[in-house]
Design an enzyme around this catalytic site. Structure first.
Site, short mmCIF file in Angstrom:
data_model
loop_
_atom_site.label_atom_id
_atom_site.label_comp_id
_atom_site.label_asym_id
_atom_site.label_seq_id
_atom_site.Cartn_x
_atom_site.Cartn_y
_atom_site.Cartn_z
N ILE A 66 0.87 -1.17 -0.08
CA ILE A 66 -0.14 -0.03 0.00
C ILE A 66 0.61 1.30 -0.04
O ILE A 66 2.07 1.23 0.71
CB ILE A 66 -0.97 -0.10 1.35
N CYS A 67 0.52 2.32 -0.64
CA CYS A 67 0.83 3.51 -0.52
C CYS A 67 2.34 3.83 -1.48
O CYS A 67 2.35 3.40 -2.73
CB CYS A 67 1.21 4.05 0.65
N ALA A 68 3.24 3.82 -0.95
CA ALA A 68 4.68 3.96 -1.49
C ALA A 68 5.10 2.59 -1.68
O ALA A 68 5.96 2.25 -2.46
CB ALA A 68 5.63 4.82 -0.92
#
Length: 186
Positions: A102-104
């Site tokens: 998730i995310c970066a």
């Protein structure tokens, strides 16, 4: 019962990591917080101290069904810098086990070549690090055994999707309702 490992490095985005742990435990899924830094204490990007269940050196890809990477900076950089984690993720992927980020953190999967030819998503601005992926803007993207998500605002959707894959969609839906995900005041 499914076994999940989630990898916490100093500087992780706490919401992304802890939401997955909390919701999985509520769903009765065996999830272990794995420390990337050699101690059982991790400090998140907002200076929240978190206790891990185990150390990276004790994880083997054959022991898990799902391997999860929370984002946040510099936590994602620490994940990407670990040859041990790279080995675990590469083996898990080759065995067709679930690999989620998730995310970066999808950039870690991109750097390992695990997203080549896959649909994937990430935090806006990290798309160039998803080598070989077809970048999408959905909150959560599932392509085979790879699951990616956009960021802390999508952590509940991400967690519910992981639960649905390991159990069933109804269990994930019921859990989302129980935590008032779609609560509408009267």
């Amino acid at each position: 019962m499914s076994k999940v490992f989630i990898f916490f490095a100093d500087g992780l985005e706490e919401i992304e990591g802890l939401t997955v742990v909390d919701m999985m435990r509520r769903a009765g899924i065996d999830i272990s917080i794995v420390s990337m830094n050699g101690t059982l204490k991790i400090t998140g990007s907002h200076n929240i101290e978190i206790g891990a269940d185990m150390l990276l050196k004790d994880v083997r890809s054959q022991d898990g069904d799902m391997f999860v990477l929370p984002g946040g900076l510099p936590g994602t950089n620490h994940l990407a810098d670990s040859p041990e984690l790279a080995h675990i993720l590469t083996e898990a992927n080759a065995a067709g086990k679930y690999v989620a980020a998730i995310c970066a953190a999808p950039s870690v999967l991109g750097g390992l070549g695990l997203l080549s030819g896959k649909n994937a998503t990430c935090y806006p601005g990290f798309e160039d690090r998803l080598s070989g992926a077809n970048c999408c803007t959905s909150n959560v993207v599932v392509d085979g055994n790879i699951i990616t998500s956009r960021g802390m605002g999508t952590a509940i959707d991400f967690s519910a999707q992981l639960i649905a894959l390991l159990t069933d969609a109804q269990k994930a839906h019921t859990l989302k309702q129980s935590i008032m995900f779609n609560y509408q005041p009267m």
